[in-house]
Design an enzyme around this catalytic site. Structure first.
Site, PDB file in Angstrom:
ATOM      1  CB  THR A   8     -54.834  13.579-100.641  1.00 13.58           C
ATOM      2  OG1 THR A   8     -55.408  14.853-100.908  1.00 13.58           O
ATOM      3  CG2 THR A   8     -55.299  13.054 -99.301  1.00 13.58           C
ATOM      4  CB  SER A   9     -51.960  12.336-105.085  1.00 11.41           C
ATOM      5  OG  SER A   9     -50.867  11.812-104.384  1.00 11.41           O
TER       6      SER A   9
END
Length: 192
Positions: A8-9
């Site tokens: 995920t970012s």
């Protein structure tokens, strides 16, 4: 062996990261590498570790194409790196089917979906830019609030107490670089 990779970012996407890890384990992955890092700007150490861990005959598994790469070219760079080691790529969530690069059909489908993923990302960024431009024109866009600068006095107070930049950053939930900028800006102001 099946090797999972989840990404995920941001920290705010914790639930998404946990869901990816759950899906990878359910798919039979014995090893799962997970990280919170942008696929665009930052180095992805866990991805490189997963690729390095892979041996001939293994398969790297991801839940979606965009967890691995943001562009078709970036995806194929990773696929070529895997194939050079004899490792294939499997993507779980492509319209309910699983795609594996061991077959010509799998590589074709992956190419098509990589193109769609890149197109989707570019369209999202274009809409975002248009929305920002419209909000600016209407005087409604203020930009992101400077969270670190709002804590400048607290940063200086903690530094005066003898805390290190790393300790200050951890305590206040801001980056170490932000702490450094606040402290050096104060030093520059005093010197002037």
């Amino acid at each position: 062996m099946l090797i999972g990779y989840a990404r995920t970012s941001t920290l705010e996407q914790e639930a998404g990261l946990e869901a990816q890890k759950r899906d990878l384990r359910a798919a039979g992955c014995e090893e799962v590498y997970a990280e919170r890092v942008s696929s665009v700007a930052a180095e992805r150490g866990k991805l490189q570790a997963a690729i390095k861990f892979g041996r001939k005959g293994d398969t790297l598994v991801v839940t979606k194409v965009d967890r691995l790469a943001r562009s078709a070219a970036g995806l194929w760079d990773i696929v070529q790196e895997l194939e050079a080691k004899g490792v294939s790529l499997r993507v779980l969530n492509l319209g309910g089917d699983t795609v594996d690069t061991r077959s010509a059909t799998g590589r074709l489908i992956l190419t098509v979906f990589a193109g769609f993923a890149q197109f989707e990302r570019e369209m999202m960024l274009e809409r975002q830019r248009e929305g920002i431009a419209k909000a600016k024109a209407e005087g409604k866009y203020k930009g992101r609030q400077p969270t670190a600068q709002a804590k400048a006095e607290k940063v200086r107070a903690l530094a005066a107490e003898g805390m290190s930049m790393g300790q200050i950053a951890a305590q206040l939930g801001i980056g170490k670089g932000s702490v450094h900028r606040i402290l050096t800006a104060k030093s520059a102001d005093q010197a002037a």
